[in-house]
Design an enzyme around this catalytic site. Structure first.
Site, PDB file in Angstrom:
ATOM      1  N   TYR A 108       0.843  -1.199   0.000  1.00 55.46           N
ATOM      2  CA  TYR A 108       0.000   0.000   0.000  1.00 55.46           C
ATOM      3  C   TYR A 108       0.875   1.244   0.000  1.00 55.46           C
ATOM      4  O   TYR A 108       2.042   1.216   0.389  1.00 55.46           O
ATOM      5  CB  TYR A 108      -0.953   0.006   1.201  1.00 55.46           C
ATOM      6  CG  TYR A 108      -0.283   0.197   2.542  1.00 55.46           C
ATOM      7  CD1 TYR A 108      -0.077   1.477   3.063  1.00 55.46           C
ATOM      8  CD2 TYR A 108       0.126  -0.895   3.305  1.00 55.46           C
ATOM      9  CE1 TYR A 108       0.530   1.658   4.303  1.00 55.46           C
ATOM     10  CE2 TYR A 108       0.723  -0.718   4.541  1.00 55.46           C
ATOM     11  CZ  TYR A 108       0.922   0.555   5.040  1.00 55.46           C
ATOM     12  OH  TYR A 108       1.534   0.744   6.257  1.00 55.46           O
ATOM     13  N   CYS A 109       0.302   2.356  -0.453  1.00 56.33           N
ATOM     14  CA  CYS A 109       0.992   3.643  -0.477  1.00 56.33           C
ATOM     15  C   CYS A 109      -0.069   4.736  -0.493  1.00 56.33           C
ATOM     16  O   CYS A 109      -1.254   4.457  -0.325  1.00 56.33           O
ATOM     17  CB  CYS A 109       1.935   3.748  -1.680  1.00 56.33           C
ATOM     18  SG  CYS A 109       1.089   3.566  -3.267  1.00 56.33           S
ATOM     19  N   THR A 110       0.327   5.971  -0.718  1.00 53.39           N
ATOM     20  CA  THR A 110      -0.612   7.089  -0.591  1.00 53.39           C
ATOM     21  C   THR A 110      -1.768   6.999  -1.574  1.00 53.39           C
ATOM     22  O   THR A 110      -2.929   6.944  -1.173  1.00 53.39           O
ATOM     23  CB  THR A 110       0.127   8.432  -0.790  1.00 53.39           C
ATOM     24  OG1 THR A 110       1.227   8.500   0.108  1.00 53.39           O
ATOM     25  CG2 THR A 110      -0.812   9.606  -0.546  1.00 53.39           C
ATOM     26  N   ILE A 140      -4.051   4.472   0.122  1.00 55.62           N
ATOM     27  CA  ILE A 140      -4.626   4.851   1.414  1.00 55.62           C
ATOM     28  C   ILE A 140      -5.755   5.853   1.225  1.00 55.62           C
ATOM     29  O   ILE A 140      -6.757   5.825   1.951  1.00 55.62           O
ATOM     30  CB  ILE A 140      -3.537   5.446   2.324  1.00 55.62           C
ATOM     31  CG1 ILE A 140      -2.421   4.438   2.556  1.00 55.62           C
ATOM     32  CG2 ILE A 140      -4.120   5.906   3.660  1.00 55.62           C
ATOM     33  CD1 ILE A 140      -1.127   5.068   3.059  1.00 55.62           C
TER      34      ILE A 140
END
Length: 297
Positions: free
Chosen positions: A187-189, A216
């Site tokens: 996961y990341c921004t 996210i």
């Protein structure tokens, strides 16, 4: 009073002339009065721009008219043009700088060989199904380590990386080989870093890799602070962080007094400028703000 917004977007697709696209994107943003940061490479586009809502909508519509960008992933958040110091439109070897430009493969549908995409609800289904089978799902943070200080998924693995380029070294170190037969969710921004990271992990023998589609941001839109996410989300503009609901936990701690904080400050040393967490009281003190490593001018 005009309503303002920030848009975060990306699209992976083969681009034959990135420089021509750079000139077009700059001219478009200047015409509309938008500020932000846009990166273009032979593999696609990645950007975030802010301004008046109706103008940003015009920008998104115009950009999506380019054939390679019709399926561009777009996410909206509170903010304005003032959250960016200027407009920056650049061509790079990679739109996400992992330091592996030859390893990433894309076609008109996006990244090839990456992890299985999961929407927010599908992520919960995966966690629940594995829990019933007696297995744990591993959340693997695809951001720089300092971003996780203020927010992350519960019990996530946070690699010790200062920049995205450090991930190759981390993956090749053998430190995470024990995860290669486990279900791993990257996961990341906004989804772009973990899309590339998941492909790099698959290339290195991770057997069951997923990526959080939309990152996210999209998860927070769906579940706020009532799901598996905890804390604040670091963002790369003058806002510095955002919360999905007023109930967001404050995970970060001031480096000087350990009070709760989600606000990063630059080191006072002009040759350093590393980010460190400071509470409002400590940030207001006359003593210079030093990074945790104790650098000195």
């Amino acid at each position: 009073m005009a309503l303002n917004r920030i848009v975060l977007y990306y699209a992976f697709a083969p681009l034959p002339d990135p420089e021509a696209l750079r000139l077009w994107q700059r001219a478009l943003c200047e015409k509309l009065g938008l500020t932000g940061r846009i990166l273009i490479s032979k593999d696609g586009i990645n950007g975030t721009v802010g301004g008046e809502l109706n103008v940003v909508k015009q920008y998104v519509k115009a950009t999506r008219e380019y054939p390679a960008f019709t399926k561009m992933d777009v996410k909206w958040s509170e903010g304005a043009a003032a959250d960016f110091p200027r407009l920056s439109v650049k061509v790079r070897d990679e739109i996400v700088s992992f330091g592996a430009p030859g390893e990433l493969k894309v076609d008109e549908n996006g990244v090839l060989g990456g992890g299985i995409r999961l929407g927010p609800e599908e992520l919960h289904d995966l966690v629940d199904a594995n829990r019933q089978a007696g297995r744990d799902v591993v959340f693997f943070d695809g951001r720089n380590a300092f971003e996780a200080q203020i927010g992350r998924f519960k019990d996530a693995v946070v690699p010790d990386v200062e920049t995205t380029r450090d991930f190759i070294r981390e993956l090749d170190s053998g430190r995470y080989d024990g995860l290669k037969d486990k279900p791993v969710v990257t996961y990341c921004t906004g989804g772009i870093r973990c899309e590339v990271l998941s492909a790099l992990m698959v290339n290195r023998g991770f057997q069951e890799v997923y990526q959080l589609d939309g990152g996210i941001v999209r998860y927070g839109e769906a579940f706020g602070d009532s799901g598996l996410w905890e804390g604040s989300l670091y963002v790369f503009d003058r806002r510095m962080h955002l919360e999905f609901t007023p109930e967001a936990r404050t995970l970060g701690r001031c480096v000087r007094c350990t009070a709760p904080s989600s606000k990063f400050e630059n080191c006072s040393n002009p040759s350093c400028r590393k980010l460190a967490l400071y509470c409002a009281d400590c940030a207001a003190e006359p003593e210079p703000l030093r990074c945790p490593e104790g650098c000195r001018a």
